[in-house]
Enzyme design. Structure first.
Site, short mmCIF file in Angstrom:
data_model
loop_
_atom_site.label_atom_id
_atom_site.label_comp_id
_atom_site.label_asym_id
_atom_site.label_seq_id
_atom_site.Cartn_x
_atom_site.Cartn_y
_atom_site.Cartn_z
N ILE A 34 -12.05 -9.82 8.93
CA ILE A 34 -12.70 -10.64 8.00
C ILE A 34 -12.29 -10.37 6.65
O ILE A 34 -12.43 -11.03 5.83
CB ILE A 34 -14.25 -10.82 8.63
CG1 ILE A 34 -14.11 -11.82 9.70
CG2 ILE A 34 -14.88 -11.48 7.48
CD1 ILE A 34 -15.23 -11.55 10.75
N ASP B 168 -8.36 -1.02 1.26
CA ASP B 168 -8.74 0.33 1.52
C ASP B 168 -8.81 1.11 0.08
O ASP B 168 -9.69 2.14 -0.05
CB ASP B 168 -7.68 1.29 2.32
CG ASP B 168 -7.55 0.47 3.76
OD1 ASP B 168 -8.32 -0.30 4.11
OD2 ASP B 168 -6.47 0.70 4.37
N ARG C 16 -27.87 -1.99 17.38
CA ARG C 16 -26.71 -3.07 17.52
C ARG C 16 -25.52 -2.43 16.40
O ARG C 16 -25.84 -2.15 15.48
CB ARG C 16 -27.44 -4.55 17.33
CG ARG C 16 -28.23 -4.99 18.44
CD ARG C 16 -27.50 -5.25 19.58
NE ARG C 16 -28.38 -5.92 20.57
CZ ARG C 16 -29.36 -5.54 21.22
NH1 ARG C 16 -29.36 -4.07 21.39
NH2 ARG C 16 -30.28 -6.14 21.97
N GLU D 240 -14.33 2.70 9.44
CA GLU D 240 -13.89 3.16 10.79
C GLU D 240 -13.23 4.53 11.19
O GLU D 240 -13.33 4.94 12.29
CB GLU D 240 -12.74 1.99 10.93
CG GLU D 240 -11.56 2.17 9.87
CD GLU D 240 -10.44 0.96 10.11
OE1 GLU D 240 -10.54 0.29 10.79
OE2 GLU D 240 -9.57 1.23 9.21
N GLY E 184 0.68 -1.21 0.07
CA GLY E 184 -0.06 0.25 0.09
C GLY E 184 0.96 1.13 -0.18
O GLY E 184 1.98 1.11 -0.04
N GLY F 85 -10.83 0.83 6.21
CA GLY F 85 -10.33 1.66 5.44
C GLY F 85 -9.69 2.89 5.58
O GLY F 85 -9.31 3.71 5.02
#
Ligand code: F6P
Length: 354
Positions: free
Chosen positions: A279, A133, A272, A228, A108, A176
């Protein structure tokens, strides 16, 4: 060499580079272990067509990887202290001692930035962009991204039915870092009602307004995907922890559960959160990423055969090309506010929390 966080399709690249180099050019191929750690510590092994046979579909990387190692800023523990040393001379020496004529570095933006610095020190480098990402500048897509999107989309599809059954707000937090590509692509594909990305700081009240508006329409559940790195206007991203030895010491995470409790308080609806985490990085790549890995690998060997170094292979308007590494590392590729998928998602009623 594969560096940085792993992503689906790395083995497809290793297979492609190895087989193309051997079959098309008669080269010998050598693999460096664990990213820049192997270059610093002189660890590697010969690659041949038998070793790379059968790995096309496998997740991870047979070479191993590291997102901590950096020859220019190498972390060492000295008692309770962490000290950083420049070990680039050692890395270059190992490259020469191995007798290498070129080095394909798959990584990356961080890994490729180091690759460019190594090129300046005399290593004949060719870069290949990898990251779930999708934030490497200069390529339409990096391999691994579409696999992560398909995993996140499947997660959203599953959350969709349980959200509807329980009349809840279900939130999916995806990876990301500072880029919202995975959230945008999976959110649009999964029909999320709200998509929150770092490039568009959200207003909490707007998120709740969307949920309440849906309630008024008789839709008694809502589906939210949050990157995130997303954060409230005027605020900052939620940090899960710091890893001082990592090239990216700040580990993001936790915005999903944080939003869930706030939404529950504000709207009175049960909420929730599910955090998808690694994953998204594991397991088999989808066909698109396998093929991109094969195309990128072949192109990298072609560049080596032409002595065309310090460049990165890229996908540009459906063509496999290459660009100077120097131009890649200047900036990261963020989601533009006017991205067509944002516009299209808005047109079907998706909120971006503004
Ligand atoms: O850059 C890839 C990535 O998966 C990010 O999306 C995520 O924030 C980070 O790596 C996680 O890193 P680590 O594997 O060190 O937890």
């Amino acid at each position: 060499m594969t560096g940085g966080g792993d992503c689906p399709g790395l083995n497809a690249v290793i297979r492609s580079v190895t087989k193309t180099a051997i079959y098309d050019y008669g080269y010998e191929v050598f693999g460096i272990e664990d990213g820049y750690a192997g270059l610093i510590e002189k660890r590697g092994f010969d690659l041949n067509s038998d070793i790379v046979s059968g790995i096309l579909t496998h997740g991870g990387t047979i070479l191993g990887t590291s997102n901590r190692a950096n020859p220019f800023y190498s972390a060492h523990s000295r008692g309770k202290k962490i000290v950083f040393e420049d070990e680039s001379v050692r890395a270059v020496r190992h490259y020469k001692e191995w007798g290498l004529d070129g080095l394909v570095i798959v990584g990356g933006d961080g890994t490729l930035g180091i690759a460019h610095k190594l090129a300046k020190k005399g290593i004949a480098v060719v870069g290949i962009p990898k990251t779930i990402d999708n934030d490497v500048w200069g390529t339409d897509f990096s391999f691994g991204f579409h696999t992560a999107v398909s995993i996140a989309t499947e997660a959203l599809d599953r959350l969709h039915t349980t959200a509807a059954a329980h009349r809840r707000v279900m939130i999916l937090e995806v990876m990301g870092r500072e880029a919202g590509w995975i959230a945008l692509y999976s959110g649009a594909a999964g029909g999320a009602d709200v998509i929150l990305i770092p490039e568009i700081p959200y207003q909490f009240n707007s998120v709740c307004e969307k949920i309440n508006a849906r309630l008024k329409q008789g839709k008694r559940f809502s589906l939210i995907v949050v990157a995130e790195g997303a954060y409230e206007k005027g605020g900052s991203p939620i940090i899960q922890r710091e890893d001082k030895k990592n090239r990216y010491p700040v580990k993001l995470g936790g915005v999903g559960p944080w939003l869930a409790q706030k939404i529950e308080k504000q709207t009175g609806m049960e909420a929730r959160a599910a955090v998808l985490g690694h994953i998204q990085r594991g397991g088999s790549p989808i066909p698109f990423d396998r093929n991109m890995g094969t195309l990128f690998g072949k192109k990298a060997v072609e560049l080596i055969s032409q002595n065309n170094f310090d460049r990165m292979v890229c996908l540009s308007n459906q063509k496999i090309k290459s660009i100077p590494l120097e131009s890649v590392i200047r900036s990261r590729k963020m989601v533009p506010r006017q991205h067509p998928l944002i516009e299209a998602a808005k047109s079907v009623g998706t909120s971006f929390g503004v």
